[in-house]
Design a protein around this motif. Structure first.
Motif, short mmCIF file in Angstrom:
data_model
loop_
_atom_site.label_atom_id
_atom_site.label_comp_id
_atom_site.label_asym_id
_atom_site.label_seq_id
_atom_site.Cartn_x
_atom_site.Cartn_y
_atom_site.Cartn_z
N ALA A 192 -10.79 1.66 1.18
CA ALA A 192 -11.41 1.38 -0.13
C ALA A 192 -11.11 -0.04 -0.59
N ASP A 193 -9.86 -0.47 -0.44
CA ASP A 193 -9.50 -1.82 -0.88
C ASP A 193 -10.20 -2.89 -0.05
N VAL A 194 -10.31 -2.67 1.24
CA VAL A 194 -11.02 -3.63 2.09
C VAL A 194 -12.49 -3.67 1.70
N GLN A 195 -13.07 -2.53 1.37
CA GLN A 195 -14.48 -2.50 0.95
C GLN A 195 -14.67 -3.28 -0.36
N ILE A 196 -13.73 -3.16 -1.27
CA ILE A 196 -13.80 -3.92 -2.52
C ILE A 196 -13.74 -5.42 -2.23
N VAL A 197 -12.80 -5.82 -1.38
CA VAL A 197 -12.66 -7.25 -1.05
C VAL A 197 -13.93 -7.77 -0.39
N THR A 233 -6.01 -0.52 -7.42
CA THR A 233 -4.62 -0.32 -7.03
C THR A 233 -3.89 0.55 -8.04
N TYR A 234 -4.13 0.32 -9.32
CA TYR A 234 -3.50 1.14 -10.36
C TYR A 234 -3.95 2.60 -10.25
N LEU A 235 -5.24 2.83 -10.09
CA LEU A 235 -5.75 4.20 -9.98
C LEU A 235 -5.23 4.89 -8.72
#
Length: 143
Positions: free
Chosen positions: A55-60, A80-82
């Protein structure tokens, strides 16, 4: 030297069969956690981490294609908080040797007193306290 000779380190076939039978008997007496318990308390934690990474890579990648550094930083901070909150809600394990000085209250960093998929949740369901009682010797005295 045909490899047929027996040395002191090798087990005979009968000893090996006895050893396997003893291990089977121990496994039947103490089977360990159920498949569901193992999956919720251990395996899904790793799949969750893998999902967080994806998910984080997709956001980036999405914000990189849109050429917006501000959007990327804000989105990553919120995600990251969620992700942190969900992890703590499902797998947070409080220290068992520390007794809380006051009743639990939800905060921005602690959504639950203990994780829903932890051994502590099983203890609470069984009606047992997740914190050690004051009876008996303190483990700190032995260290």
């Amino acid at each position: 030297m045909d490899g047929q000779g027996s040395t002191g380190d090798e087990l005979t076939e009968q000893e090996l069969e006895d050893r396997v039978a003893a291990e089977k008997a121990r496994a039947l007496q103490e089977p360990g956690p159920s498949w569901r318990t193992w999956m919720l308390q251990s395996a899904l934690r790793w799949y969750y981490m893998l999902g967080v990474l994806v998910a984080d890579v997709q956001i980036v990648v999405t914000w990189f294609e849109l050429s917006s550094v501000v959007g990327m930083v804000v989105s990553l901070a919120v995600a990251t908080y969620l992700e942190f909150l969900l992890y703590r809600y499902l797998w947070y394990r409080p220290r068992s040797d520390a007794r809380p000085s006051r009743p639990f209250r939800r905060t921005w960093l602690k959504p639950a007193e203990y994780g829903r998929w932890t051994p502590e949740a099983d203890l609470v369901q069984a009606g047992v306290s997740i914190y050690r009682s004051e009876e008996g010797p303190s483990p700190k005295e032995f260290l």
